[in-house]
Design a protein around this motif. Structure first.
Motif, PDB file in Angstrom:
ATOM      1  N   ILE A   1      -6.370  10.013   3.604  1.00  0.00           N
ATOM      2  CA  ILE A   1      -6.701   9.257   4.819  1.00  0.00           C
ATOM      3  C   ILE A   1      -7.244   7.881   4.456  1.00  0.00           C
ATOM      4  CG2 ILE A   1      -8.268   9.175   6.802  1.00  0.00           C
ATOM      5  CD1 ILE A   1      -7.960  12.251   6.950  1.00  0.00           C
ATOM      6  N   PHE A   2      -8.160   7.837   3.510  1.00  0.00           N
ATOM      7  CA  PHE A   2      -8.740   6.551   3.109  1.00  0.00           C
ATOM      8  C   PHE A   2      -7.703   5.669   2.429  1.00  0.00           C
ATOM      9  CE2 PHE A   2     -11.456   3.974   0.158  1.00  0.00           C
ATOM     10  CZ  PHE A   2     -12.034   3.195   1.148  1.00  0.00           C
ATOM     11  N   GLY A   3      -6.830   6.266   1.637  1.00  0.00           N
ATOM     12  CA  GLY A   3      -5.787   5.510   0.947  1.00  0.00           C
ATOM     13  C   GLY A   3      -4.710   4.980   1.888  1.00  0.00           C
ATOM     14  N   SER A   4      -4.621   5.552   3.097  1.00  0.00           N
ATOM     15  CA  SER A   4      -3.590   5.106   4.037  1.00  0.00           C
ATOM     16  C   SER A   4      -3.794   3.660   4.482  1.00  0.00           C
ATOM     17  CB  SER A   4      -3.550   6.024   5.265  1.00  0.00           C
ATOM     18  OG  SER A   4      -4.716   5.852   6.052  1.00  0.00           O
ATOM     19  N   ARG A   5      -4.977   3.113   4.230  1.00  0.00           N
ATOM     20  CA  ARG A   5      -5.213   1.708   4.589  1.00  0.00           C
ATOM     21  C   ARG A   5      -4.266   0.785   3.828  1.00  0.00           C
ATOM     22  NH1 ARG A   5      -8.525   2.848   0.437  1.00  0.00           N
ATOM     23  NH2 ARG A   5      -9.222   1.155  -0.925  1.00  0.00           N
ATOM     24  N   TRP A   6      -3.777   1.230   2.665  1.00  0.00           N
ATOM     25  CA  TRP A   6      -2.867   0.405   1.863  1.00  0.00           C
ATOM     26  C   TRP A   6      -1.494   0.288   2.510  1.00  0.00           C
ATOM     27  CZ3 TRP A   6      -4.466  -2.805  -1.663  1.00  0.00           C
ATOM     28  CH2 TRP A   6      -5.721  -2.590  -2.230  1.00  0.00           C
ATOM     29  N   LEU A   7      -1.217   1.113   3.532  1.00  0.00           N
ATOM     30  CA  LEU A   7       0.044   0.976   4.261  1.00  0.00           C
ATOM     31  C   LEU A   7       0.115  -0.348   5.015  1.00  0.00           C
ATOM     32  CD1 LEU A   7       0.411   4.607   5.659  1.00  0.00           C
ATOM     33  CD2 LEU A   7       1.701   3.548   3.788  1.00  0.00           C
ATOM     34  N   GLN A   8      -1.035  -0.984   5.218  1.00  0.00           N
ATOM     35  CA  GLN A   8      -1.057  -2.278   5.900  1.00  0.00           C
ATOM     36  C   GLN A   8      -0.661  -3.424   4.972  1.00  0.00           C
ATOM     37  OE1 GLN A   8      -4.541  -3.236   8.130  1.00  0.00           O
ATOM     38  NE2 GLN A   8      -4.659  -1.232   9.081  1.00  0.00           N
ATOM     39  N   LEU A   9      -0.661  -3.200   3.683  1.00  0.00           N
ATOM     40  CA  LEU A   9      -0.338  -4.270   2.735  1.00  0.00           C
ATOM     41  C   LEU A   9       1.020  -4.922   3.009  1.00  0.00           C
ATOM     42  CD1 LEU A   9      -1.181  -5.901   0.256  1.00  0.00           C
ATOM     43  CD2 LEU A   9      -0.138  -4.116  -1.165  1.00  0.00           C
ATOM     44  N   PRO A  10       2.109  -4.158   3.255  1.00  0.00           N
ATOM     45  CA  PRO A  10       3.382  -4.835   3.564  1.00  0.00           C
ATOM     46  C   PRO A  10       3.302  -5.703   4.824  1.00  0.00           C
ATOM     47  CG  PRO A  10       3.755  -2.511   3.100  1.00  0.00           C
ATOM     48  CD  PRO A  10       2.277  -2.712   3.150  1.00  0.00           C
ATOM     49  N   LEU A  11       2.447  -5.317   5.763  1.00  0.00           N
ATOM     50  CA  LEU A  11       2.294  -6.121   6.984  1.00  0.00           C
ATOM     51  C   LEU A  11       1.691  -7.484   6.660  1.00  0.00           C
ATOM     52  CD1 LEU A  11       0.848  -3.343   9.336  1.00  0.00           C
ATOM     53  CD2 LEU A  11       3.237  -3.979   8.977  1.00  0.00           C
ATOM     54  N   TYR A  12       0.666  -7.497   5.815  1.00  0.00           N
ATOM     55  CA  TYR A  12       0.041  -8.766   5.439  1.00  0.00           C
ATOM     56  C   TYR A  12       0.986  -9.609   4.576  1.00  0.00           C
ATOM     57  CZ  TYR A  12      -4.197  -6.861   7.412  1.00  0.00           C
ATOM     58  OH  TYR A  12      -5.117  -6.340   8.289  1.00  0.00           O
ATOM     59  N   LEU A  13       1.769  -8.948   3.706  1.00  0.00           N
ATOM     60  CA  LEU A  13       2.753  -9.688   2.921  1.00  0.00           C
ATOM     61  C   LEU A  13       3.828 -10.285   3.829  1.00  0.00           C
ATOM     62  CD1 LEU A  13       3.136  -7.295  -0.157  1.00  0.00           C
ATOM     63  CD2 LEU A  13       1.833  -9.436  -0.021  1.00  0.00           C
ATOM     64  N   GLY A  14       4.205  -9.543   4.879  1.00  0.00           N
ATOM     65  CA  GLY A  14       5.157 -10.063   5.854  1.00  0.00           C
ATOM     66  C   GLY A  14       4.618 -11.276   6.582  1.00  0.00           C
ATOM     67  N   LEU A  15       3.314 -11.267   6.877  1.00  0.00           N
ATOM     68  CA  LEU A  15       2.705 -12.436   7.525  1.00  0.00           C
ATOM     69  C   LEU A  15       2.700 -13.645   6.581  1.00  0.00           C
ATOM     70  CD1 LEU A  15      -0.269 -10.881   9.530  1.00  0.00           C
ATOM     71  CD2 LEU A  15       1.911 -11.759  10.401  1.00  0.00           C
ATOM     72  N   ILE A  16       2.603 -13.393   5.287  1.00  0.00           N
ATOM     73  CA  ILE A  16       2.689 -14.507   4.328  1.00  0.00           C
ATOM     74  C   ILE A  16       4.091 -15.114   4.367  1.00  0.00           C
ATOM     75  CG2 ILE A  16       2.638 -15.094   1.866  1.00  0.00           C
ATOM     76  CD1 ILE A  16       0.388 -12.978   1.581  1.00  0.00           C
ATOM     77  N   VAL A  17       5.120 -14.262   4.499  1.00  0.00           N
ATOM     78  CA  VAL A  17       6.489 -14.770   4.645  1.00  0.00           C
ATOM     79  C   VAL A  17       6.599 -15.582   5.940  1.00  0.00           C
ATOM     80  CG1 VAL A  17       8.910 -14.103   4.967  1.00  0.00           C
ATOM     81  CG2 VAL A  17       7.496 -12.911   3.269  1.00  0.00           C
ATOM     82  N   ALA A  18       5.986 -15.090   7.026  1.00  0.00           N
ATOM     83  CA  ALA A  18       5.989 -15.838   8.295  1.00  0.00           C
ATOM     84  C   ALA A  18       5.301 -17.192   8.123  1.00  0.00           C
ATOM     85  CB  ALA A  18       5.296 -15.025   9.391  1.00  0.00           C
ATOM     86  N   GLN A  19       4.254 -17.234   7.317  1.00  0.00           N
ATOM     87  CA  GLN A  19       3.571 -18.502   7.023  1.00  0.00           C
ATOM     88  C   GLN A  19       4.531 -19.481   6.355  1.00  0.00           C
ATOM     89  OE1 GLN A  19       0.278 -19.058   7.674  1.00  0.00           O
ATOM     90  NE2 GLN A  19      -0.544 -20.411   6.159  1.00  0.00           N
ATOM     91  N   CYS A  20       5.366 -18.983   5.443  1.00  0.00           N
ATOM     92  CA  CYS A  20       6.363 -19.836   4.777  1.00  0.00           C
ATOM     93  C   CYS A  20       7.371 -20.377   5.790  1.00  0.00           C
ATOM     94  CB  CYS A  20       7.074 -19.058   3.673  1.00  0.00           C
ATOM     95  SG  CYS A  20       5.996 -18.585   2.310  1.00  0.00           S
ATOM     96  N   VAL A  21       7.758 -19.544   6.757  1.00  0.00           N
ATOM     97  CA  VAL A  21       8.681 -19.995   7.806  1.00  0.00           C
ATOM     98  C   VAL A  21       8.038 -21.124   8.607  1.00  0.00           C
ATOM     99  CG1 VAL A  21       9.844 -19.306   9.952  1.00  0.00           C
ATOM    100  CG2 VAL A  21       9.892 -17.793   7.944  1.00  0.00           C
ATOM    101  N   TYR A  22       6.739 -21.010   8.890  1.00  0.00           N
ATOM    102  CA  TYR A  22       6.051 -22.070   9.627  1.00  0.00           C
ATOM    103  C   TYR A  22       5.947 -23.351   8.812  1.00  0.00           C
ATOM    104  CZ  TYR A  22       4.953 -20.057  14.079  1.00  0.00           C
ATOM    105  OH  TYR A  22       5.062 -19.586  15.359  1.00  0.00           O
ATOM    106  N   ILE A  23       5.865 -23.231   7.497  1.00  0.00           N
ATOM    107  CA  ILE A  23       5.869 -24.431   6.648  1.00  0.00           C
ATOM    108  C   ILE A  23       7.202 -25.160   6.798  1.00  0.00           C
ATOM    109  CG2 ILE A  23       5.895 -25.241   4.253  1.00  0.00           C
ATOM    110  CD1 ILE A  23       3.830 -23.000   3.658  1.00  0.00           C
TER     111      ILE A  23
END
Length: 196
Positions: free
Chosen positions: A29-51
């Motif tokens: 259960i505690f380790g499931s927080r790492w499932l959010q990591l791809p979401l944050y990496l995806g937002l970094i890609v979105a940041q590149c699109v905004y650049i």
């Protein structure tokens, strides 16, 4: 015999205490927080699109600056500001969300540590996000108001009803942010009373 003063000793980092052993289910259960990591990496890609979007808009403004009217230049600058504010919102969500919900970044003492990151938690992050959304909405509304002189003509990109809905949506964002801040303040006052 001269005695030179010894250089001040640097404070030693206190060793971390060993992590407590978790059972299998709490560990999953505690380790499931790492499932959010791809979401944050995806937002970094979105940041590149905004650049890319920002550079495209800046290139258009620079290349056609002589041909544009003052109103068109103002609209282009507001579009650039809008992209920057959305990018700032992305940074707050990426850095603050990761720090709050996934894992610590351990940036204490780093010269580039954001000032707001030291006291970020879920409540502070919600309020900062609400304020950023209000700022973005304000820029969009300002762009609409600048173009309001074209209402009723073929050049208008929106109708009077569209303007009304933009204002109502913006007011909804403002009221929501006030509500979030008020509820957060109530929670803080209850926590302070319980601490006494």
């Amino acid at each position: 015999m001269s005695v030179e003063p010894s250089p001040p000793s640097e404070p030693r980092a206190e060793p971390r205490s060993p992590s407590p052993r978790l059972g299998l289910l709490p560990m999953i259960i505690f380790g499931s927080r790492w499932l959010q990591l791809p979401l944050y990496l995806g937002l970094i890609v979105a940041q590149c699109v905004y650049i890319v979007l920002f550079l495209k808009e800046l290139w258009h403004l620079s290349w056609h600056a002589i041909d544009l009217t003052e109103q068109q230049i103002m609209m282009s600058v507001l579009a650039l500001i809008d992209v920057v504010m959305i990018s700032n919102l992305l940074v707050m969500v990426i850095v603050g969300g990761y720090e709050t919900f996934v894992s610590r970044l351990d940036l204490q003492g780093h010269p580039d540590e954001p000032e707001w990151l030291g006291h970020v938690n879920a409540s502070v992050l919600k309020i900062k996000l609400a304020m950023a959304i209000i700022g973005i909405s304000s820029i969009a509304l300002l762009r609409t108001f600048i173009e309001a002189g074209n209402l009723g003509s073929n050049r208008a990109g929106f109708t009077e009803t569209g303007v009304m809905w933009q204002v109502l949506i913006h007011l909804t964002f403002v009221v929501s942010a006030i509500g979030i801040a008020y509820v957060d303040r109530l929670g803080d006052s209850v926590a302070r009373k319980q601490a006494v």
